[in-house]
Design an enzyme around this catalytic site. Structure first.
Site, PDB file in Angstrom:
ATOM      1  N   LYS A 111     -11.270  -0.011   2.795  1.00 18.80           N
ATOM      2  CA  LYS A 111     -10.850  -1.380   3.116  1.00 18.80           C
ATOM      3  C   LYS A 111     -11.873  -2.422   2.634  1.00 18.80           C
ATOM      4  O   LYS A 111     -11.494  -3.499   2.175  1.00 18.80           O
ATOM      5  CB  LYS A 111     -10.617  -1.540   4.624  1.00 18.80           C
ATOM      6  CG  LYS A 111      -9.349  -0.867   5.107  1.00 18.80           C
ATOM      7  CD  LYS A 111      -8.096  -1.588   4.597  1.00 18.80           C
ATOM      8  CE  LYS A 111      -6.824  -1.013   5.162  1.00 18.80           C
ATOM      9  NZ  LYS A 111      -6.075  -0.126   4.287  1.00 18.80           N
ATOM     10  N   LYS A 194       4.658  10.130  -4.533  1.00 15.60           N
ATOM     11  CA  LYS A 194       5.621  10.188  -3.432  1.00 15.60           C
ATOM     12  C   LYS A 194       6.286   8.839  -3.183  1.00 15.60           C
ATOM     13  O   LYS A 194       5.846   7.816  -3.698  1.00 15.60           O
ATOM     14  CB  LYS A 194       4.922  10.694  -2.170  1.00 15.60           C
ATOM     15  CG  LYS A 194       3.772   9.827  -1.719  1.00 15.60           C
ATOM     16  CD  LYS A 194       3.218  10.360  -0.398  1.00 15.60           C
ATOM     17  CE  LYS A 194       2.299   9.320   0.210  1.00 15.60           C
ATOM     18  NZ  LYS A 194       1.800   9.673   1.521  1.00 15.60           N
ATOM     19  N   LYS A 197       6.452   2.341  -0.023  1.00 18.64           N
ATOM     20  CA  LYS A 197       6.802   0.942  -0.288  1.00 18.64           C
ATOM     21  C   LYS A 197       5.766   0.259  -1.170  1.00 18.64           C
ATOM     22  O   LYS A 197       6.048  -0.684  -1.861  1.00 18.64           O
ATOM     23  CB  LYS A 197       6.992   0.186   1.012  1.00 18.64           C
ATOM     24  CG  LYS A 197       5.771   0.248   1.912  1.00 18.64           C
ATOM     25  CD  LYS A 197       5.981  -0.537   3.175  1.00 18.64           C
ATOM     26  CE  LYS A 197       4.759  -0.484   4.049  1.00 18.64           C
ATOM     27  NZ  LYS A 197       4.471   0.867   4.568  1.00 18.64           N
TER      28      LYS A 197
END
Ligand code: TRP
Length: 331
Positions: A111, A194, A197
């Protein structure tokens, strides 16, 4: 009977990957275990501090969970922010969570790289909040993907540390839950990897997608020029559309296209037309329930209320006991 708990951040609609990966298993688990399913809206603020429509995002996941078959009577289906006891446990756990161990967490390091302009304390203590989610119900099983294993490990560390520091045996060790049913990997439509979104426009088929949207995305799925040698191995993009067909189409349909492929007669346009049709049929009952439930405000708020009450009952018992263990007493 185990106490099972799973959380999902409200950052987008559910897609077929979510359905086959976890949701389908959650529906079965409700009959065998004491299940807690919640929407982690506090967590979403660590990356999206000023969400455009927080309530709408949370509502959408709630509606989709209900539509897919999670039963608010059987399970405890709730919204994290409806259970303020979680924050109190988060505070207690933070007092014994060390900055060094939090900084070493892989997700924190990721992050920092992804949002260097917003390295907030919530990000650093993300694992403590997640541990509070789990420990507040003294859950023993947590279905998590690979990316969450380190967080689960930290929940064990914090729970064990609490037991050691306060000389009690209060929190059980939460373990990763492996579903009885094999996990079906759902590939995306853009040729590799895979379904997700964040993997690009058109890669995922959402449970709420209208037939026309499904057709469009499937027809655009990546393929190639076709096999030239009989029984040739399939490249990834082609394996992917076969895998999607395996989960939504009839076995005869799949074997028909397998033969077409192996004899080099395959026409991907025909295959994709069929795949789109079968996906539309597969998702139809869920799509219809999403619409019906979404339009039924009374049902949605009743489901949320039942979940909130059950979750708070369990959470407030834990907080009462934790306060007593640490030594808080009221005057
Ligand atoms: N961190 C999880 C994710 O990103 C979401 C989550 C929050 C969670 N609290 C949890 C998952 C507790 C399991 C248990 O997917």
């Amino acid at each position: 009977m185990e106490t099972v708990l799973s959380g999902i951040r409200p950052t987008g609609n559910l897609h077929l990957g979510n359905y086959f990966g976890a949701l389908r298993n959650f529906i079965d688990m409700q009959n065998e275990h004491n299940c807690f399913f919640f929407i982690a809206d506090y967590h979403s603020l660590t990356t999206h501090p000023t969400p455009h429509d927080l309530h709408g995002n949370v509502r959408q996941i709630l509606v989709e969970y209900l539509a897919a078959g999670l039963d608010p009577e059987k399970s405890t289906l709730y919204v994290q922010s409806d259970v303020p006891e979680v924050i109190e446990l988060y505070l207690f756990l933070n007092m014994n969570a060390y900055v060094g161990e939090l900084e070493r967490c892989t997700s924190f390091k990721d992050k920092i790289r992804q949002q260097p302009e917003n390295v907030n304390a919530g990000l650093l203590t993300y694992p403590t909040l997640m541990a509070a989610d789990i420990l507040i119900h003294r859950a023993t099983k947590v279905p998590v993907g690979k990316d969450q294993e380190q967080h689960l490990e930290m929940a064990r560390t914090f729970g064990n540390r609490f037991n050691r520091l306060y000389n009690c045996n209060y929190f059980p060790e939460p373990q990763a839950f492996n579903f009885g049913k094999e996990l079906i990997k759902i590939p995306g439509l853009n040729g590799s990897g895979k379904m997700g979104k964040s993997e690009g426009e058109g890669n995922a088929i959402f449970l709420a997608d209208e037939p026309e949207a499904i057709r469009k995305k499937v027809m655009k799925a990546v393929t190639d020029a076709g096999p030239t040698v009989p029984n040739q191995a399939k490249p990834e993009a082609i394996q992917n559309i076969f895998q999607l067909m395996r989960v939504v189409s009839a076995p005869e349909t799949l074997s028909y296209f397998e033969e077409q492929y192996n004899s080099c007669h395959i026409r991907y346009g025909d295959m994709k037309k069929q795949l789109a049709q079968d996906m539309i049929a597969f998702t139809e009952p869920i799509r219809e329930r999403i619409k019906a439930i979404s339009a039924d405000e009374a049902y949605v708020s009743r489901a949320a209320r039942i979940g909130r009450e059950k979750a708070r009952e369990s959470a407030s018992k834990t907080i009462r006991e934790v306060r007593e263990i640490i030594g808080f007493k009221s005057f």
